[in-house]
Design a protein around this motif. Structure first.
Motif, PDB file in Angstrom:
ATOM      1  N   LEU A  47      38.854  45.491  44.347  1.00 18.48           N
ATOM      2  CA  LEU A  47      38.827  46.843  43.811  1.00 18.48           C
ATOM      3  C   LEU A  47      39.365  46.850  42.392  1.00 18.48           C
ATOM      4  O   LEU A  47      40.476  46.387  42.138  1.00 18.48           O
ATOM      5  CB  LEU A  47      39.664  47.770  44.693  1.00 18.48           C
ATOM      6  CG  LEU A  47      39.838  49.211  44.234  1.00 18.48           C
ATOM      7  CD1 LEU A  47      38.498  49.934  44.102  1.00 18.48           C
ATOM      8  CD2 LEU A  47      40.759  49.968  45.191  1.00 18.48           C
ATOM      9  N   GLN A  48      38.540  47.356  41.483  1.00 18.32           N
ATOM     10  CA  GLN A  48      38.961  47.552  40.107  1.00 18.32           C
ATOM     11  C   GLN A  48      38.962  49.036  39.821  1.00 18.32           C
ATOM     12  O   GLN A  48      38.040  49.753  40.213  1.00 18.32           O
ATOM     13  CB  GLN A  48      38.018  46.853  39.143  1.00 18.32           C
ATOM     14  CG  GLN A  48      38.097  45.353  39.209  1.00 18.32           C
ATOM     15  CD  GLN A  48      37.271  44.707  38.109  1.00 18.32           C
ATOM     16  OE1 GLN A  48      36.600  45.364  37.319  1.00 18.32           O
ATOM     17  NE2 GLN A  48      37.317  43.388  38.062  1.00 18.32           N
ATOM     18  N   LEU A  49      39.992  49.474  39.154  1.00 19.37           N
ATOM     19  CA  LEU A  49      40.090  50.872  38.732  1.00 19.37           C
ATOM     20  C   LEU A  49      40.252  50.894  37.225  1.00 19.37           C
ATOM     21  O   LEU A  49      41.192  50.296  36.694  1.00 19.37           O
ATOM     22  CB  LEU A  49      41.269  51.570  39.424  1.00 19.37           C
ATOM     23  CG  LEU A  49      41.145  51.671  40.942  1.00 19.37           C
ATOM     24  CD1 LEU A  49      42.431  52.180  41.555  1.00 19.37           C
ATOM     25  CD2 LEU A  49      39.982  52.580  41.317  1.00 19.37           C
ATOM     26  N   GLY A  50      39.298  51.522  36.556  1.00 21.34           N
ATOM     27  CA  GLY A  50      39.311  51.548  35.099  1.00 21.34           C
ATOM     28  C   GLY A  50      39.224  50.155  34.502  1.00 21.34           C
ATOM     29  O   GLY A  50      39.796  49.895  33.451  1.00 21.34           O
ATOM     30  N   GLY A  51      38.528  49.237  35.189  1.00 22.16           N
ATOM     31  CA  GLY A  51      38.349  47.882  34.701  1.00 22.16           C
ATOM     32  C   GLY A  51      39.505  46.940  34.996  1.00 22.16           C
ATOM     33  O   GLY A  51      39.468  45.775  34.615  1.00 22.16           O
ATOM     34  N   GLU A  52      40.537  47.413  35.674  1.00 18.67           N
ATOM     35  CA  GLU A  52      41.694  46.569  35.984  1.00 18.67           C
ATOM     36  C   GLU A  52      41.816  46.381  37.491  1.00 18.67           C
ATOM     37  O   GLU A  52      41.670  47.326  38.270  1.00 18.67           O
ATOM     38  CB  GLU A  52      42.966  47.207  35.423  1.00 18.67           C
ATOM     39  CG  GLU A  52      44.165  46.295  35.481  1.00 18.67           C
ATOM     40  CD  GLU A  52      45.388  46.873  34.777  1.00 18.67           C
ATOM     41  OE1 GLU A  52      46.395  46.163  34.724  1.00 18.67           O
ATOM     42  OE2 GLU A  52      45.346  48.024  34.300  1.00 18.67           O
ATOM     43  N   ASP A  53      42.094  45.156  37.915  1.00 15.16           N
ATOM     44  CA  ASP A  53      42.241  44.825  39.332  1.00 15.16           C
ATOM     45  C   ASP A  53      43.448  45.560  39.914  1.00 15.16           C
ATOM     46  O   ASP A  53      44.549  45.496  39.358  1.00 15.16           O
ATOM     47  CB  ASP A  53      42.421  43.308  39.479  1.00 15.16           C
ATOM     48  CG  ASP A  53      42.336  42.841  40.914  1.00 15.16           C
ATOM     49  OD1 ASP A  53      42.868  43.527  41.809  1.00 15.16           O
ATOM     50  OD2 ASP A  53      41.741  41.783  41.144  1.00 15.16           O
ATOM     51  N   VAL A  54      43.240  46.256  41.020  1.00 13.97           N
ATOM     52  CA  VAL A  54      44.309  47.001  41.677  1.00 13.97           C
ATOM     53  C   VAL A  54      45.460  46.080  42.070  1.00 13.97           C
ATOM     54  O   VAL A  54      46.629  46.451  41.976  1.00 13.97           O
ATOM     55  CB  VAL A  54      43.776  47.752  42.921  1.00 13.97           C
ATOM     56  CG1 VAL A  54      44.893  48.269  43.787  1.00 13.97           C
ATOM     57  CG2 VAL A  54      42.888  48.892  42.490  1.00 13.97           C
ATOM     58  N   ALA A  55      45.132  44.862  42.510  1.00 20.07           N
ATOM     59  CA  ALA A  55      46.180  43.907  42.879  1.00 20.07           C
ATOM     60  C   ALA A  55      47.101  43.638  41.699  1.00 20.07           C
ATOM     61  O   ALA A  55      48.328  43.550  41.862  1.00 20.07           O
ATOM     62  CB  ALA A  55      45.565  42.613  43.397  1.00 20.07           C
ATOM     63  N   ASP A  56      46.539  43.516  40.497  1.00 14.90           N
ATOM     64  CA  ASP A  56      47.350  43.288  39.297  1.00 14.90           C
ATOM     65  C   ASP A  56      48.266  44.479  39.025  1.00 14.90           C
ATOM     66  O   ASP A  56      49.447  44.310  38.711  1.00 14.90           O
ATOM     67  CB  ASP A  56      46.465  43.038  38.075  1.00 14.90           C
ATOM     68  CG  ASP A  56      45.725  41.720  38.139  1.00 14.90           C
ATOM     69  OD1 ASP A  56      46.141  40.813  38.895  1.00 14.90           O
ATOM     70  OD2 ASP A  56      44.711  41.587  37.423  1.00 14.90           O
ATOM     71  N   ILE A  57      47.715  45.674  39.142  1.00 17.99           N
ATOM     72  CA  ILE A  57      48.492  46.884  38.846  1.00 17.99           C
ATOM     73  C   ILE A  57      49.663  47.031  39.807  1.00 17.99           C
ATOM     74  O   ILE A  57      50.821  47.160  39.390  1.00 17.99           O
ATOM     75  CB  ILE A  57      47.596  48.146  38.920  1.00 17.99           C
ATOM     76  CG1 ILE A  57      46.489  48.096  37.876  1.00 17.99           C
ATOM     77  CG2 ILE A  57      48.453  49.408  38.744  1.00 17.99           C
ATOM     78  CD1 ILE A  57      45.410  49.172  38.070  1.00 17.99           C
ATOM     79  N   LEU A  58      49.376  47.019  41.117  1.00 18.57           N
ATOM     80  CA  LEU A  58      50.432  47.261  42.099  1.00 18.57           C
ATOM     81  C   LEU A  58      51.448  46.129  42.149  1.00 18.57           C
ATOM     82  O   LEU A  58      52.638  46.375  42.374  1.00 18.57           O
ATOM     83  CB  LEU A  58      49.823  47.513  43.479  1.00 18.57           C
ATOM     84  CG  LEU A  58      48.983  48.788  43.606  1.00 18.57           C
ATOM     85  CD1 LEU A  58      48.442  48.940  45.019  1.00 18.57           C
ATOM     86  CD2 LEU A  58      49.766  50.032  43.204  1.00 18.57           C
ATOM     87  N   THR A  59      51.011  44.898  41.900  1.00 12.87           N
ATOM     88  CA  THR A  59      51.945  43.768  41.863  1.00 12.87           C
ATOM     89  C   THR A  59      52.857  43.893  40.650  1.00 12.87           C
ATOM     90  O   THR A  59      54.077  43.732  40.751  1.00 12.87           O
ATOM     91  CB  THR A  59      51.178  42.435  41.836  1.00 12.87           C
ATOM     92  OG1 THR A  59      50.352  42.353  43.004  1.00 12.87           O
ATOM     93  CG2 THR A  59      52.125  41.254  41.809  1.00 12.87           C
ATOM     94  N   ARG A  60      52.275  44.189  39.509  1.00 15.51           N
ATOM     95  CA  ARG A  60      53.052  44.340  38.273  1.00 15.51           C
ATOM     96  C   ARG A  60      54.101  45.447  38.411  1.00 15.51           C
ATOM     97  O   ARG A  60      55.212  45.331  37.899  1.00 15.51           O
ATOM     98  CB  ARG A  60      52.099  44.644  37.108  1.00 15.51           C
ATOM     99  CG  ARG A  60      52.782  44.767  35.766  1.00 15.51           C
ATOM    100  CD  ARG A  60      51.798  44.987  34.621  1.00 15.51           C
ATOM    101  NE  ARG A  60      51.024  46.202  34.779  1.00 15.51           N
ATOM    102  CZ  ARG A  60      49.679  46.243  34.909  1.00 15.51           C
ATOM    103  NH1 ARG A  60      48.978  45.132  34.884  1.00 15.51           N
ATOM    104  NH2 ARG A  60      49.058  47.385  35.045  1.00 15.51           N
ATOM    105  N   GLU A  61      53.747  46.520  39.142  1.00 22.12           N
ATOM    106  CA  GLU A  61      54.660  47.648  39.303  1.00 22.12           C
ATOM    107  C   GLU A  61      55.670  47.443  40.436  1.00 22.12           C
ATOM    108  O   GLU A  61      56.466  48.337  40.725  1.00 22.12           O
ATOM    109  CB  GLU A  61      53.853  48.925  39.520  1.00 22.12           C
ATOM    110  CG  GLU A  61      53.045  49.303  38.291  1.00 22.12           C
ATOM    111  CD  GLU A  61      52.197  50.554  38.472  1.00 22.12           C
ATOM    112  OE1 GLU A  61      52.263  51.201  39.545  1.00 22.12           O
ATOM    113  OE2 GLU A  61      51.466  50.905  37.528  1.00 22.12           O
ATOM    114  N   GLY A  62      55.637  46.279  41.089  1.00 22.51           N
ATOM    115  CA  GLY A  62      56.602  45.975  42.143  1.00 22.51           C
ATOM    116  C   GLY A  62      56.313  46.641  43.476  1.00 22.51           C
ATOM    117  O   GLY A  62      57.169  46.681  44.357  1.00 22.51           O
ATOM    118  N   LEU A  63      55.084  47.157  43.644  1.00 24.31           N
ATOM    119  CA  LEU A  63      54.713  47.854  44.876  1.00 24.31           C
ATOM    120  C   LEU A  63      53.945  46.961  45.847  1.00 24.31           C
ATOM    121  O   LEU A  63      53.613  47.388  46.956  1.00 24.31           O
ATOM    122  CB  LEU A  63      53.877  49.086  44.530  1.00 24.31           C
ATOM    123  CG  LEU A  63      54.584  50.113  43.642  1.00 24.31           C
ATOM    124  CD1 LEU A  63      53.599  51.164  43.161  1.00 24.31           C
ATOM    125  CD2 LEU A  63      55.748  50.750  44.390  1.00 24.31           C
TER     126      LEU A  63
END
Length: 149
Positions: A113-129
């Motif tokens: 899953l990409q949201l706005g061109g960014e992988d969701v896994a990257d976003i949530l991992t980076r945010e500590g979630l």
């Protein structure tokens, strides 16, 4: 040469069965291009995918978030709720692109899953979630969160 109607019938049934089997086994690679849309966000790593006549539950690949349904401790429940809320926020704010990479042992679609061109896994991992997850042993979130205090 005349074709035997029985042989023709069996041949047609075999072809239909093979097509159905291929459809069941093969993942749907570009879910977005097929017109599928994200539906409900169940938790930080599980979503509903609505493909018009069919609705599926999908496990987002590449990450693991804390459980919200049956958390092992209060800290896991709290972080799981934050991960779920954040994914819901992201889904509302960014265009989604989904690709299926197969099915998990529960029959759920495994989706990138990409949201706005960014992988969701990257976003949530980076945010500590979330943590990175490759399908091996799951994280003991209570132990991990306790160690982080």
């Amino acid at each position: 040469m005349k074709l035997d109607p029985t042989v023709a019938g069996y041949t047609m049934l075999l072809l239909l069965a093979l097509v159905a089997l291929a459809e069941w086994l093969a993942p749907w690679h570009d879910l977005s291009e097929r017109g599928c849309r994200l539906g409900y966000v169940y938790d930080g790593d599980t979503v509903e995918i609505d493909c018009g006549s069919e609705t599926m539950t999908a496990r987002i690949v590449g990450l693991d978030t804390p459980e919200t349904k049956e958390p092992g401790c209060a800290a896991e429940a709290e972080l799981g709720a934050k991960a779920t809320a954040r994914l819901r926020e992201l889904v509302k704010a960014r265009p989604a692109k989904m690709d299926s990479v197969g099915y998990d042992k529960y029959g759920r679609v495994l989706a990138e899953l990409q949201l706005g061109g960014e992988d969701v896994a990257d976003i949530l991992t980076r945010e500590g979630l979330a943590v990175r997850y490759d399908g091996s042993a799951r994280v003991d979130w209570c132990k991990r969160l306790e160690a982080g205090r």
